[in-house]
Design a protein around this motif. Sequence first.
Motif, PDB file in Angstrom:
ATOM      1  N   ILE A   1       0.804  -1.229   0.000  1.00 58.57           N
ATOM      2  CA  ILE A   1       0.000   0.000   0.000  1.00 58.57           C
ATOM      3  C   ILE A   1       0.834   1.276   0.000  1.00 58.57           C
ATOM      4  CG2 ILE A   1      -1.959  -1.179   1.048  1.00 58.57           C
ATOM      5  CD1 ILE A   1      -1.363   0.313   3.658  1.00 58.57           C
ATOM      6  N   GLY A   2       2.105   1.203   0.356  1.00 61.08           N
ATOM      7  CA  GLY A   2       3.018   2.343   0.241  1.00 61.08           C
ATOM      8  C   GLY A   2       2.490   3.641   0.818  1.00 61.08           C
ATOM      9  N   ARG A   3       2.232   4.613  -0.056  1.00 58.98           N
ATOM     10  CA  ARG A   3       1.858   5.949   0.409  1.00 58.98           C
ATOM     11  C   ARG A   3       0.531   5.988   1.154  1.00 58.98           C
ATOM     12  NH1 ARG A   3       2.292   7.211  -5.182  1.00 58.98           N
ATOM     13  NH2 ARG A   3       0.350   6.748  -6.225  1.00 58.98           N
ATOM     14  N   ILE A   4      -0.343   5.015   0.947  1.00 55.81           N
ATOM     15  CA  ILE A   4      -1.576   4.969   1.735  1.00 55.81           C
ATOM     16  C   ILE A   4      -1.230   4.630   3.186  1.00 55.81           C
ATOM     17  CG2 ILE A   4      -3.773   3.767   2.070  1.00 55.81           C
ATOM     18  CD1 ILE A   4      -3.918   3.545  -1.021  1.00 55.81           C
ATOM     19  N   GLY A   5      -0.284   3.722   3.387  1.00 58.68           N
ATOM     20  CA  GLY A   5       0.202   3.425   4.733  1.00 58.68           C
ATOM     21  C   GLY A   5       0.852   4.638   5.375  1.00 58.68           C
ATOM     22  N   HIS A   6       1.579   5.402   4.565  1.00 57.21           N
ATOM     23  CA  HIS A   6       2.190   6.628   5.074  1.00 57.21           C
ATOM     24  C   HIS A   6       1.110   7.600   5.549  1.00 57.21           C
ATOM     25  CE1 HIS A   6       5.791   5.893   2.132  1.00 57.21           C
ATOM     26  NE2 HIS A   6       5.822   5.075   3.177  1.00 57.21           N
ATOM     27  N   ALA A   7       0.054   7.747   4.754  1.00 65.46           N
ATOM     28  CA  ALA A   7      -1.032   8.663   5.116  1.00 65.46           C
ATOM     29  C   ALA A   7      -1.724   8.214   6.403  1.00 65.46           C
ATOM     30  CB  ALA A   7      -2.041   8.760   3.972  1.00 65.46           C
ATOM     31  N   LEU A   8      -1.951   6.917   6.554  1.00 63.40           N
ATOM     32  CA  LEU A   8      -2.596   6.403   7.770  1.00 63.40           C
ATOM     33  C   LEU A   8      -1.728   6.639   9.003  1.00 63.40           C
ATOM     34  CD1 LEU A   8      -3.994   2.978   6.524  1.00 63.40           C
ATOM     35  CD2 LEU A   8      -5.321   5.013   7.130  1.00 63.40           C
ATOM     36  N   ALA A   9      -0.416   6.488   8.841  1.00 69.42           N
ATOM     37  CA  ALA A   9       0.504   6.603   9.968  1.00 69.42           C
ATOM     38  C   ALA A   9       0.988   8.028  10.213  1.00 69.42           C
ATOM     39  CB  ALA A   9       1.703   5.689   9.748  1.00 69.42           C
TER      40      ALA A   9
ATOM     41  N   GLY B   1     -15.270  -5.237  -4.007  1.00 73.61           N
ATOM     42  CA  GLY B   1     -14.684  -4.081  -4.677  1.00 73.61           C
ATOM     43  C   GLY B   1     -13.262  -3.845  -4.220  1.00 73.61           C
ATOM     44  N   LEU B   2     -12.511  -3.134  -5.023  1.00 70.47           N
ATOM     45  CA  LEU B   2     -11.132  -2.772  -4.680  1.00 70.47           C
ATOM     46  C   LEU B   2     -10.714  -1.593  -5.527  1.00 70.47           C
ATOM     47  CD1 LEU B   2      -9.223  -3.949  -7.208  1.00 70.47           C
ATOM     48  CD2 LEU B   2      -9.695  -6.089  -6.065  1.00 70.47           C
ATOM     49  N   LEU B   3      -9.617  -0.987  -5.152  1.00 67.64           N
ATOM     50  CA  LEU B   3      -9.001   0.071  -5.944  1.00 67.64           C
ATOM     51  C   LEU B   3      -7.675  -0.443  -6.462  1.00 67.64           C
ATOM     52  CD1 LEU B   3      -9.587   3.182  -3.637  1.00 67.64           C
ATOM     53  CD2 LEU B   3     -10.883   2.520  -5.669  1.00 67.64           C
ATOM     54  N   VAL B   4      -7.416  -0.216  -7.748  1.00 67.23           N
ATOM     55  CA  VAL B   4      -6.129  -0.602  -8.326  1.00 67.23           C
ATOM     56  C   VAL B   4      -5.492   0.654  -8.919  1.00 67.23           C
ATOM     57  CG1 VAL B   4      -7.103  -1.325 -10.557  1.00 67.23           C
ATOM     58  CG2 VAL B   4      -4.906  -2.238  -9.824  1.00 67.23           C
ATOM     59  N   GLU B   5      -4.240   0.874  -8.521  1.00 68.09           N
ATOM     60  CA  GLU B   5      -3.524   2.054  -8.993  1.00 68.09           C
ATOM     61  C   GLU B   5      -3.162   1.891 -10.462  1.00 68.09           C
ATOM     62  OE1 GLU B   5      -0.145   5.110  -7.360  1.00 68.09           O
ATOM     63  OE2 GLU B   5      -0.043   3.031  -6.707  1.00 68.09           O
ATOM     64  N   ASP B   6      -3.217   2.999 -11.182  1.00 70.14           N
ATOM     65  CA  ASP B   6      -2.827   2.986 -12.590  1.00 70.14           C
ATOM     66  C   ASP B   6      -1.440   2.372 -12.742  1.00 70.14           C
ATOM     67  OD1 ASP B   6      -5.210   4.276 -13.020  1.00 70.14           O
ATOM     68  OD2 ASP B   6      -4.319   6.167 -13.699  1.00 70.14           O
TER      69      ASP B   6
ATOM     70  N   PRO C   1     -14.495  -2.280 -14.263  1.00 65.54           N
ATOM     71  CA  PRO C   1     -14.351  -0.898 -13.795  1.00 65.54           C
ATOM     72  C   PRO C   1     -15.699  -0.327 -13.342  1.00 65.54           C
ATOM     73  CG  PRO C   1     -13.313  -1.182 -15.946  1.00 65.54           C
ATOM     74  CD  PRO C   1     -14.093  -2.430 -15.663  1.00 65.54           C
ATOM     75  N   ALA C   2     -15.639   0.458 -12.261  1.00 62.32           N
ATOM     76  CA  ALA C   2     -16.851   1.092 -11.732  1.00 62.32           C
ATOM     77  C   ALA C   2     -16.571   2.534 -11.313  1.00 62.32           C
ATOM     78  CB  ALA C   2     -17.388   0.285 -10.556  1.00 62.32           C
ATOM     79  N   GLY C   3     -15.535   3.145 -11.876  1.00 59.32           N
ATOM     80  CA  GLY C   3     -15.227   4.532 -11.552  1.00 59.32           C
ATOM     81  C   GLY C   3     -13.753   4.744 -11.299  1.00 59.32           C
ATOM     82  N   ARG C   4     -13.399   6.012 -11.057  1.00 56.78           N
ATOM     83  CA  ARG C   4     -12.004   6.398 -10.808  1.00 56.78           C
ATOM     84  C   ARG C   4     -11.954   7.207  -9.528  1.00 56.78           C
ATOM     85  NH1 ARG C   4      -7.703   5.181 -13.438  1.00 56.78           N
ATOM     86  NH2 ARG C   4      -6.970   7.269 -13.788  1.00 56.78           N
TER      87      ARG C   4
ATOM     88  N   GLY D   1      -2.311   9.334  -5.698  1.00 56.20           N
ATOM     89  CA  GLY D   1      -2.323   8.422  -6.844  1.00 56.20           C
ATOM     90  C   GLY D   1      -3.704   8.325  -7.473  1.00 56.20           C
ATOM     91  N   MET D   2      -3.751   7.875  -8.722  1.00 47.62           N
ATOM     92  CA  MET D   2      -5.027   7.646  -9.413  1.00 47.62           C
ATOM     93  C   MET D   2      -5.332   6.147  -9.403  1.00 47.62           C
ATOM     94  SD  MET D   2      -6.621  10.341 -10.245  1.00 47.62           S
ATOM     95  CE  MET D   2      -7.899   9.549 -11.171  1.00 47.62           C
ATOM     96  N   TYR D   3      -6.562   5.836  -9.074  1.00 45.37           N
ATOM     97  CA  TYR D   3      -6.997   4.453  -8.918  1.00 45.37           C
ATOM     98  C   TYR D   3      -8.279   4.218  -9.691  1.00 45.37           C
ATOM     99  CZ  TYR D   3      -3.738   4.375  -5.000  1.00 45.37           C
ATOM    100  OH  TYR D   3      -2.607   4.445  -4.234  1.00 45.37           O
ATOM    101  N   THR D   4      -8.436   2.993 -10.172  1.00 46.10           N
ATOM    102  CA  THR D   4      -9.702   2.562 -10.758  1.00 46.10           C
ATOM    103  C   THR D   4     -10.413   1.704  -9.736  1.00 46.10           C
ATOM    104  OG1 THR D   4      -8.777   2.578 -12.996  1.00 46.10           O
ATOM    105  CG2 THR D   4     -10.777   1.271 -12.657  1.00 46.10           C
TER     106      THR D   4
END
Length: 188
Positions: free
Chosen positions: A25-33, A149-154, A169-172, A178-181
């Motif tokens: 998860i990288g930067r998402i983990g950074h944001a949480l912490a 459902g899930l988010l996948v980074e470009d 796909p169900a949105g962006r 980051g940008m995710y689908t």
Amino acid sequence: MTDVLIRPAHAFDATFCVPLIQATIGRIGHALAGTTDDVAAARTMLGFYPLRGNRLSFEHQLIAQAPSGEPLGVILAYPGDHAEALDDPFRERLRALGLPGHVESEGTSGELYVDTLAVTETARGRGIGGRLLDAAATRAAALGLDRVGLLVEDGNPAARLYVRQNFRPAGRRHLAGGMYTHLVRDLT
């Protein structure tokens, strides 16, 4: 790999799961912490892992395990309807650190949200990710949910797995820089 066991995670799985989750998860983990450092983010996650009622809790995880007992992968998934409440402990922590308490919840109402799917490097390409996604679909159905459902980074190569697993796909979304689908797999 047919002889893989999928089992619920336990608090003692933290030393396997947390580094694998943070690497994924990288930067998402950074944001949480509230940090920009992987080690500090993982240290924060280790504190949350054995506790119930947060998005990173062992209670939301399944482990793929070889017959020898070696863990091979993890899926972290929870009902999207619970996402806001599961992120509250992280908001509180950030505010306690004097940081803005903003955490963007990722789960979508009506789905079992796959927060993280991670397989060890040596176990990749053996169908373990697919097995974990199938286990998440079984869990979703048991909870009365009609989709996963899930988010996948470009650019994430795992997108190929999600297509093979009948996600569409169900949105962006823009999240943590980051940008995710948003992908969904209907169960009905």
